[in-house]
Enzyme design. Structure first.
Site, PDB file in Angstrom:
ATOM      1  N   GLU A   1      12.699  50.591-108.231  1.00 34.02           N
ATOM      2  CA  GLU A   1      11.612  51.485-107.811  1.00 34.02           C
ATOM      3  C   GLU A   1      11.718  51.792-106.313  1.00 34.02           C
ATOM      4  O   GLU A   1      12.191  50.952-105.560  1.00 34.02           O
ATOM      5  CB  GLU A   1      10.251  50.861-108.155  1.00 34.02           C
ATOM      6  CG  GLU A   1       9.974  49.555-107.441  1.00 34.02           C
ATOM      7  CD  GLU A   1       8.676  48.893-107.915  1.00 34.02           C
ATOM      8  OE1 GLU A   1       8.453  48.762-109.134  1.00 34.02           O
ATOM      9  OE2 GLU A   1       7.892  48.489-107.047  1.00 34.02           O
TER      10      GLU A   1
ATOM     11  N   GLY B   1      -0.536  47.631-109.112  1.00 35.81           N
ATOM     12  CA  GLY B   1      -1.181  46.380-109.526  1.00 35.81           C
ATOM     13  C   GLY B   1      -2.287  45.889-108.607  1.00 35.81           C
ATOM     14  O   GLY B   1      -3.403  45.620-109.042  1.00 35.81           O
ATOM     15  N   SER B   2      -1.982  45.766-107.331  1.00 38.34           N
ATOM     16  CA  SER B   2      -2.972  45.196-106.414  1.00 38.34           C
ATOM     17  C   SER B   2      -3.626  46.271-105.537  1.00 38.34           C
ATOM     18  O   SER B   2      -4.285  45.943-104.544  1.00 38.34           O
ATOM     19  CB  SER B   2      -2.303  44.148-105.520  1.00 38.34           C
ATOM     20  OG  SER B   2      -1.347  44.770-104.692  1.00 38.34           O
TER      21      SER B   2
ATOM     22  N   ALA C   1       4.493  43.261-114.120  1.00 39.42           N
ATOM     23  CA  ALA C   1       5.095  42.175-113.328  1.00 39.42           C
ATOM     24  C   ALA C   1       6.233  42.678-112.430  1.00 39.42           C
ATOM     25  O   ALA C   1       6.008  42.985-111.252  1.00 39.42           O
ATOM     26  CB  ALA C   1       5.560  41.068-114.265  1.00 39.42           C
ATOM     27  N   ARG C   2       7.432  42.772-112.970  1.00 41.53           N
ATOM     28  CA  ARG C   2       8.575  43.276-112.211  1.00 41.53           C
ATOM     29  C   ARG C   2       9.505  44.016-113.161  1.00 41.53           C
ATOM     30  O   ARG C   2       9.735  43.593-114.287  1.00 41.53           O
ATOM     31  CB  ARG C   2       9.361  42.134-111.555  1.00 41.53           C
ATOM     32  CG  ARG C   2       8.709  41.560-110.307  1.00 41.53           C
ATOM     33  CD  ARG C   2       8.709  42.550-109.135  1.00 41.53           C
ATOM     34  NE  ARG C   2       8.115  42.012-107.932  1.00 41.53           N
ATOM     35  CZ  ARG C   2       6.824  42.118-107.616  1.00 41.53           C
ATOM     36  NH1 ARG C   2       5.982  42.721-108.425  1.00 41.53           N
ATOM     37  NH2 ARG C   2       6.378  41.611-106.481  1.00 41.53           N
TER      38      ARG C   2
ATOM     39  N   HIS D   1       3.488  51.211-109.371  1.00 44.60           N
ATOM     40  CA  HIS D   1       3.240  49.874-108.793  1.00 44.60           C
ATOM     41  C   HIS D   1       1.876  49.803-108.096  1.00 44.60           C
ATOM     42  O   HIS D   1       1.796  49.571-106.883  1.00 44.60           O
ATOM     43  CB  HIS D   1       4.360  49.476-107.822  1.00 44.60           C
ATOM     44  CG  HIS D   1       4.459  47.990-107.630  1.00 44.60           C
ATOM     45  ND1 HIS D   1       5.631  47.335-107.332  1.00 44.60           N
ATOM     46  CD2 HIS D   1       3.510  47.022-107.687  1.00 44.60           C
ATOM     47  CE1 HIS D   1       5.399  46.039-107.205  1.00 44.60           C
ATOM     48  NE2 HIS D   1       4.111  45.819-107.407  1.00 44.60           N
TER      49      HIS D   1
END
Ligand code: 8YV
Length: 319
Positions: free
Chosen positions: A267, A287-288, A237-238, A285
């Site tokens: 980050e 994720g997407s 998530a974060r 990072h």
């Protein structure tokens, strides 16, 4: 003359091609965050900005935006890098790109879970360093996911998609959120009214909530102490949901068996321990980060801008 749209970073080719076709699009030539005076200079006369998570827009930046800027079409779902209250005060619209990144992000959560539970980092280190002692019945034994209880914090779109994947792995799904979700979405997941109660039964804990002032530093020493001994923490998530020091202490003591982390406070800089600890399976990072997903995110950001400039309500209007 079509409205001028400033895009902060290079985007997949079909997205840039469509952007220049429908707008006076200012494409990025460099793949670095656009901030401060450089961003303000590029926005002179622009009606829209299309930023991403790395382009921070705190209140002073928003207050300094040229009056011509009417909308920010964020490339991404999370909006924690933007000051929403400051945008509202300036009557600048904001949209995001949910849904299209749900599956890719839930996939990464499973990768983090498997990587952490199955000691993938230690295995990869042995391969890279040519230090694999050879097969043995007790070599790098991790833990199975199948018989474990998964605790999901935040049963939104991504949490729900993680739940359906985890069920496929044979996990029992539990969750905590601001409210209980509909039975159709819940599909057998067990709701816990308090976060502490969820933590108490989470062999694997996955964070799938937004980063807000309420959730910032949610996972601290006190909360970690509620987890079963040797639990696994997963964060797609974060980064600022965690108190890094407390997580690192738990990873060193064995309170946490392992962590799978895709996001980091501050980050791309990250704590040396997250790089070095053998029980931290970390990704930058991602994720997407599939071509299909990033293309769909870009197209959705353009859909939002098109609707806005045509006087329609953008499909993903936040405010
Ligand atoms: C995106 C994300 O890649 O959508 C989000 O909130 O965290 C990522 O999946 C990133 O935000 C792009 O701006």
């Amino acid at each position: 003359m079509p409205p001028r749209v400033v895009i902060t970073r290079p985007l997949p080719q079909p997205v840039e091609a469509r952007a220049v076709q429908i707008f006076d699009a200012v494409l990025a030539t460099e793949d670095t965050p656009l901030t401060g005076d450089a961003l303000l200079a590029r926005l002179e006369g622009a009606a829209a900005l299309l930023p991403c998570v790395a382009d921070k827009l705190p209140r002073p930046m928003i207050n300094a935006l040229p009056a011509s800027v009417k909308i920010i079409a964020n490339f991404g779902a999370g909006l924690d890098h933007l000051d929403l209250a400051a945008l509202a005060e300036r009557h600048i619209a904001i949209t995001n790109t949910p849904d299209v990144l749900t599956d890719a992000t839930a996939d990464i959560a499973m990768l983090l879970m498997l990587g952490a539970a199955r000691r993938a980092k230690e295995g990869m280190t042995q391969i890279r360093e040519a230090s694999w002692p050879g097969w043995s019945p007790t070599h790098l034994l991790g833990s199975s996911l199948g018989d474990k209880r998964l605790g999901i914090v935040g049963m939104g779109r991504i949490g729900t998609a993680i739940a359906s994947r985890a069920r496929g792995f044979g996990m029992t799904v539990h969750y905590h959120g601001r409210r209980r979700t509909d039975a159709g979405v819940e599909t057998g997941a067990i709701f816990h009214a308090s976060l502490e109660e969820l933590l108490g039964i989470s062999d694997v804990l996955v964070l799938a909530c937004a980063a807000t002032t309420e959730t910032r530093h949610m996972i601290n020493a006190e909360r970690l102490a509620h987890l079963p001994q040797g639990a696994i923490l997963i964060n797609p998530a974060r980064g600022d949901l965690l108190v890094d020091e407390d997580v690192i202490t738990a990873l060193k003591s064995g309170g946490l068996a392992a962590a799978g982390l895709d996001v980091f406070d501050g980050e791309p800089d990250l704590r040396a321990e997250y790089r070095d600890l053998p029980n931290v399976f970390a990704l930058p990072h991602l994720g997407s980060a599939t071509l299909e997903t990033r293309t769909a995110m870009g197209m959705l950001a353009l859909d939002n801008l098109e609707a806005f400039f045509a006087g329609r309500t953008p499909p993903n209007l936040i405010q």
